[in-house]
Scaffold this motif. Structure first.
Motif, short mmCIF file in Angstrom:
data_model
loop_
_atom_site.label_atom_id
_atom_site.label_comp_id
_atom_site.label_asym_id
_atom_site.label_seq_id
_atom_site.Cartn_x
_atom_site.Cartn_y
_atom_site.Cartn_z
N TYR A 43 12.50 27.18 -39.67
CA TYR A 43 11.34 27.40 -40.53
C TYR A 43 10.67 28.75 -40.29
CZ TYR A 43 11.85 22.34 -40.84
OH TYR A 43 12.34 21.08 -41.01
N LEU A 44 11.31 29.64 -39.57
CA LEU A 44 10.69 30.89 -39.17
C LEU A 44 10.11 31.67 -40.35
CD1 LEU A 44 9.86 32.88 -37.01
CD2 LEU A 44 12.13 33.92 -37.20
N GLU A 49 5.23 33.48 -43.20
CA GLU A 49 4.52 33.65 -44.47
C GLU A 49 3.23 32.84 -44.54
OE1 GLU A 49 5.26 33.29 -49.28
OE2 GLU A 49 6.97 33.25 -47.91
N HIS A 50 3.28 31.59 -44.08
CA HIS A 50 2.15 30.68 -44.29
C HIS A 50 1.47 30.21 -43.01
CE1 HIS A 50 3.34 30.42 -48.46
NE2 HIS A 50 4.57 30.11 -48.08
N GLY A 51 2.06 30.48 -41.86
CA GLY A 51 1.48 30.01 -40.60
C GLY A 51 2.16 28.73 -40.13
N THR A 54 1.79 24.93 -41.58
CA THR A 54 2.47 24.47 -42.79
C THR A 54 3.75 23.71 -42.48
OG1 THR A 54 3.68 26.55 -43.02
CG2 THR A 54 1.59 26.38 -44.18
N CYS A 55 4.25 23.84 -41.27
CA CYS A 55 5.51 23.20 -40.90
C CYS A 55 5.32 22.00 -39.98
CB CYS A 55 6.42 24.21 -40.22
SG CYS A 55 6.83 25.58 -41.28
N ILE A 56 4.12 21.51 -39.87
CA ILE A 56 3.86 20.41 -38.94
C ILE A 56 4.72 19.19 -39.25
CG2 ILE A 56 1.91 19.37 -40.18
CD1 ILE A 56 0.61 19.11 -37.34
N TYR A 57 4.97 18.94 -40.52
CA TYR A 57 5.78 17.78 -40.87
C TYR A 57 7.25 18.01 -40.59
CZ TYR A 57 1.51 16.06 -42.85
OH TYR A 57 0.21 15.64 -43.00
#
Length: 69
Positions: A43-44, A49-51, A54-57
């Motif tokens: 998810y790099l 791009e979003h921090g 945003t990828c916690i899930y």
């Protein structure tokens, strides 16, 4: 306890701001830091791009925090 006047609140706020301004500051290159922390993440690009939140899930933060499976 006596109520504080607006002027007393103002004085407290100004003193607090002055104290905080004296604290040492660290500058961090956000992109470099995120690239180091999430170098192996699929998810790099999204993280950059979003921090990372945003990828916690996607489990990225859980993995970095040691909470992954």
């Amino acid at each position: 306890m006596a109520k504080k006047t607006d002027e007393e609140f103002y004085d407290v706020a100004i003193n607090m701001i002055g104290s905080v301004a004296k604290l040492p500051v660290s500058r961090v290159d956000r992109e470099e830091f995120l690239r180091q922390q999430f170098a192996d993440s699929e998810y790099l690009d999204e993280i950059l791009e979003h921090g990372p939140a945003t990828c916690i899930y996607g489990g990225v933060i859980a993995e970095k925090g040691g909470w992954g499976d």
